[in-house]
Scaffold this motif. Structure first.
Motif, PDB file in Angstrom:
ATOM      1  N   ARG A   1      41.146  57.567  64.293  1.00  0.00           N
ATOM      2  CA  ARG A   1      40.181  56.785  63.517  1.00  0.00           C
ATOM      3  C   ARG A   1      39.628  57.571  62.333  1.00  0.00           C
ATOM      4  N   TYR A   2      39.396  58.858  62.537  1.00  0.00           N
ATOM      5  CA  TYR A   2      38.843  59.707  61.478  1.00  0.00           C
ATOM      6  C   TYR A   2      39.797  60.877  61.252  1.00  0.00           C
ATOM      7  N   PRO A   3      40.767  60.734  60.337  1.00  0.00           N
ATOM      8  CA  PRO A   3      41.740  61.815  60.103  1.00  0.00           C
ATOM      9  C   PRO A   3      41.085  63.111  59.656  1.00  0.00           C
ATOM     10  N   PHE A   4      39.947  63.017  59.005  1.00  0.00           N
ATOM     11  CA  PHE A   4      39.218  64.226  58.634  1.00  0.00           C
ATOM     12  C   PHE A   4      37.731  63.923  58.623  1.00  0.00           C
ATOM     13  N   ILE A   5      36.929  64.978  58.782  1.00  0.00           N
ATOM     14  CA  ILE A   5      35.477  64.862  58.822  1.00  0.00           C
ATOM     15  C   ILE A   5      34.893  66.023  58.031  1.00  0.00           C
ATOM     16  N   PRO A   6      33.587  65.998  57.729  1.00  0.00           N
ATOM     17  CA  PRO A   6      32.977  67.153  57.064  1.00  0.00           C
ATOM     18  C   PRO A   6      33.024  68.396  57.954  1.00  0.00           C
ATOM     19  N   ASP A   7      32.584  69.512  57.402  1.00  0.00           N
ATOM     20  CA  ASP A   7      32.724  70.804  58.075  1.00  0.00           C
ATOM     21  C   ASP A   7      31.468  71.196  58.833  1.00  0.00           C
ATOM     22  N   ASN A   8      31.708  71.916  59.915  1.00  0.00           N
ATOM     23  CA  ASN A   8      30.652  72.575  60.672  1.00  0.00           C
ATOM     24  C   ASN A   8      30.412  73.953  60.054  1.00  0.00           C
ATOM     25  N   TYR A   9      29.143  74.381  59.978  1.00  0.00           N
ATOM     26  CA  TYR A   9      28.832  75.625  59.274  1.00  0.00           C
ATOM     27  C   TYR A   9      29.479  76.835  59.950  1.00  0.00           C
ATOM     28  N   LEU A  10      29.440  76.900  61.282  1.00  0.00           N
ATOM     29  CA  LEU A  10      30.054  78.039  61.985  1.00  0.00           C
ATOM     30  C   LEU A  10      31.553  78.095  61.741  1.00  0.00           C
ATOM     31  N   HIS A  11      32.197  76.959  61.761  1.00  0.00           N
ATOM     32  CA  HIS A  11      33.644  76.922  61.549  1.00  0.00           C
ATOM     33  C   HIS A  11      33.985  77.322  60.109  1.00  0.00           C
TER      34      HIS A  11
END
Length: 819
Positions: free
Chosen positions: A72-82
């Protein structure tokens, strides 16, 4: 060169003796070349022109992906730690910076603040882009700490607007969100950073407002320590020299997989890396290439028409070419002389087309969606002018090569012995005209099918809006960005809640207002605030847990939006003290509680547990193209600083808007009111891109159909004029009118059917490319294909009726006397 100049003078004299043909040809070429050049100017500005950054080809945008929700969501925003992990250990990335969309309430000499678009960025943002301020400096690394982020960097336009371009602006203060901020730098005049979508298929802002204010980004709270922190950040990165986006994606994806395994996460992480230029254009890229291909198709049809006219005119030159050949002119010399006329026409038409292109760019900008990136930069640059020159030469070859090739087959003895009628009616000439008709028909079929598909897709998008009662509903966006409403922790929530209560009381007391409510997101702006919905009584694997968009609303929200409750009840005033209830959408109820009654069940969303008290009907409040699950929560559980008042009234909204604005500013003159418009307007703006595609393609399709009709008419009318002696003899021998009409229409049958067959085949291949921009419409839609071919065949038959009628009225005595 002497020979070329001689041919040019001779061609000019010959064209001057046929003013009707010359003028018609130049007009057709000017319109065709001008339209192509105008569309290419937009393509060059939006897609091809590099951004004003250092080595822009090395800039990429990376997103994260989660395997469990990738369908459903091929990409999402980023997590700060990652982000920190990838940035620290990647061998393919030279540097990377975070940024977030932000809105700033800037107070000027006016009575009320205005909203200015901007970005919150990590201090190395400008160094990653390779941009140096023309005045002042960019941010220091230590400004990414709480309390030290008091500086801002302005765009050139903001510097002119707020400080009239004064050099003393550096070090001066600016009232941003009720706080004094120090202006630390001014960016170059040509600096523009594009909008980057955080989620797939996210609608772009209604207007492509530039980013004018930049402030240091300060991650805090659980973002610094938790893998479960917000996936809310966007990342722009610079690749190391020689590294491709594909290589970087492969490395980052492997690092994410290793990170998930090493930290025993319940989800499987991945990464997606795309060039910045591709991310900036989004779905506009494919739509613009489609428009360019369509207008090139129209130009090709015009060239086929002109080739037919040139072929007809070249018949009269057969005897001339025969004499020249008999006097020693070689095939190359004859070919050059014939092609020069086409070249001269194309160059004159191209020069006129440049002026048409100037007007076309302005017209395009007027009807194009306001959120088309870099639309304001479109102009007739040198690359565009060179393109116009190249397309003119290509056009000359396209419509001039067919009649020019005829000169290569010149037989002096045969041409001098044959009459012009016999020569023009030869098998080769007839076959050439049929091929040109078939080519016109094929191109027209492709354009008509593409137009039909895009139009059907647009109609299906609009059809989704029927579930949204957008009439008589006013939307007012208010930003509570002053310190009183935006203090640290939760200390600002009581002030925000008090403002909402006072504002709703004032609005409800306004004459003509039926109901007023609050939500925290503008309707029809895509998916935001997405969280997993867990059932404590029924644990599921992470990949099976449904996701939903969270929306904070006041109790009258469902009445204002006219969304019926299918079960249970809405919120009440008791939620103020204990906001522990939730209303879910019909889609979420079906996915999270299949075959069950969700009322009374518990669900955990964003770390808090709620009780389901109601099920609301699906209403496409997020996007007309999508119907994602929604969880409605009481506004008081987390009063947001960005509010959207929904006011339903039987009064004209044009008169109600100023009244609502005045009531809000009477309550607090420091609040920023960014938007006052109807939901009807918001719905229309949300489908602006689809409407634009359907409108422009319809114009191109209509032009192609008209040109095809003219081509069919011209070929048949010329053919009938050559065969009038034959038709007169047939009439004398007893042939009926009906038989003659059938005979003429039969001449049209084979090239039209051949063109339809080839056109449908080409359309099926082309539509696979545009499948991604179609909504609930198959590329091989039988209705679109059958309707397009039927329209073309009917148009071709209509164009053929007049020549056929003329043939049926052949007077044998008159024809034979002329012979």
């Amino acid at each position: 060169m002497h020979t070329l100049l001689t041919d040019l003078r001779y061609s000019a004299r010959r064209l001057s003796k046929s003013p009707s043909f010359t003028l018609a040809s130049i007009v057709i070429l000017a319109l065709g070349i001008g339209a192509v050049t105008a569309v290419f100017s937009i393509v060059e500005s939006v897609i091809l022109r590099p951004y004003p950054f250092r080595d822009p080809g090395q800039l990429v945008v990376w997103h994260e992906s989660i395997q469990e929700v990738s369908n459903r969501y091929p990409f999402i925003p980023d997590n700060y730690l990652h982000y920190r992990n990838l940035k620290a250990h990647s061998t393919k990335i030279a540097d990377a910076a975070l940024f977030l969309d932000s809105s700033f309430a800037v107070s000027l000499a006016k009575e009320h603040p205005e909203i200015v678009k901007g970005l919150s960025v990590s201090p190395n943002f400008f160094s990653v882009l390779g941009v140096t301020p023309v005045a002042g400096r960019s941010f220091y690394a230590e400004e990414a700490e709480k309390g030290a982020n008091q500086g801002v960097v302005l765009s050139w336009a903001a510097w002119q607007r707020f400080f009239n371009g004064s050099p003393s602006a550096i070090g001066s203060s600016l009232d941003v969100g009720g706080e004094r901020r120090i202006v630390e730098g001014v960016l170059p005049r040509n600096f523009v950073f594009p909008f980057i979508a955080a989620m797939p298929d996210a609608p772009r802002p209604v207007e492509a407002q530039p980013y004018d204010i930049f402030q240091p980004l300060v991650p805090q709270g659980e973002d610094l320590t938790s893998d479960d922190g917000d996936f809310a950040f966007l990342v722009v990165a610079r690749l190391k020299p020689g590294v491709t986006a594909t290589e970087a994606a492969s490395e980052l994806d492997g690092m994410q997989e290793s990170y998930s395994a090493a930290n025993k996460l319940s989800i499987h992480l991945g990464a997606r890396v795309e060039p910045l230029s591709r991310e900036a254009t989004g779905h506009f890229s494919k739509a613009l290439w489609l428009l360019l291909a369509s207008v090139l198709g129209v130009l090709l049809i015009a060239c086929a028409n002109l080739a037919g006219l040139q072929s007809a005119r070249s018949v009269s030159r057969d005897r001339e070419n025969a004499l020249r050949a008999a006097l020693g002119a070689g095939p190359r010399r004859l070919f050059q002389s014939s092609l020069t006329e086409s070249l001269l026409l194309a160059l004159v038409g191209g020069a006129a087309g440049i002026f048409v292109a100037f007007a076309g760019v302005r017209l395009f900008a007027a009807v194009a969606p306001a959120n088309l990136p870099r639309l304001g930069e479109a102009h007739m640059s040198w690359p565009v002018l060179l393109f116009a020159f190249g397309i003119s030469l290509l056009t000359a070859v396209t419509f001039g090569v067919v009649p020019s090739l005829r000169s290569l087959r010149s037989d002096p003895q045969l041409a001098l012995q044959s009459g012009s009628v016999r020569a023009s009616g030869s098998r080769g000439a007839t076959a050439t005209r049929r091929v040109l008709v078939a080519a016109e028909v094929a191109c027209t079929v492709v354009l008509l099918i593409l137009t039909a598909l895009v139009s059907r897709s647009f109609a299906r998008v609009l059809d989704q809006g029927r579930t949204l009662h957008s009439d008589h509903l006013l939307i007012v966006e208010v930003n509570l960005l002053t310190p009183r409403y935006n203090q640290g922790g939760n200390s600002g929530e009581p002030a925000r809640a008090a403002f909402v209560d006072g504002a709703l009381d004032r609005i409800r007391a306004t004459a003509g207002v039926q109901v007023a409510a609050i939500t925290d997101n503008m309707p029809l702006t895509g998916e935001t605030n997405i969280h997993s919905v867990y059932r404590p009584d029924h644990p599921l694997p992470e990949s099976a847990v449904p996701n939903a968009n969270l929306r904070d609303v006041t109790p009258d929200y469902f009445s204002a939006m006219r969304i019926p409750l299918l079960a249970g009840e809405s919120f009440s005033e008791k939620e103020r003290e204990h906001p522990d209830d939730a209303v879910i959408s019909q889609t979420l109820a079906a996915s999270a509680w299949p075959g069950e009654n969700p009322l009374g069940h518990k669900c955990r969303v964003n770390g808090r547990t709620y009780t389901v008290i109601g099920v609301a009907a699906d209403a496409h409040i997020v996007d007309l193209k999508q119907n994602p699950p929604v969880v409605y929560l009481p506004y008081w559980h987390d009063p947001a600083p960005n509010l959207f008042f929904l006011v339903r009234s039987y009064l004209a909204l044009e008169a109600l808007g100023p009244t609502v604005r005045r009531e809000l500013w009477d309550l607090d003159p420091e609040v920023a009111i960014q938007v006052v418009k109807s939901l009807d307007s918001q719905l229309s703006e949300s489908v602006a891109t689809e409407r634009f595609q359907a409108l422009v393609l319809s114009c191109f399709g209509l032009a192609a159909l008209l040109l095809a009709a003219l081509g069919v008419y011209g070929v048949l009318a010329y053919s009938v004029s050559l065969r009038m002696q034959e038709f007169g003899i047939r009439v004398a021998l007893g042939s009926s009118r009906r038989a003659l009409i059938q005979l003429v229409l039969g001449e049209l049958l084979y090239p039209v059917l051949a063109g339809v067959v080839f056109g449908v085949g080409a359309a099926l291949a082309a539509t696979r490319v545009i499948q991604s921009i179609l909504f609930e419409t198959r590329a091989a839609d039988p209705l679109a294909i059958s309707a397009s071919t039927a329209i073309l065949i009917c148009t071709a038959l209509s164009a053929a009726l007049l020549p056929a009628y003329r043939a049926s009225n052949a007077d044998p005595i008159r024809v034979l006397r002329q012979e």
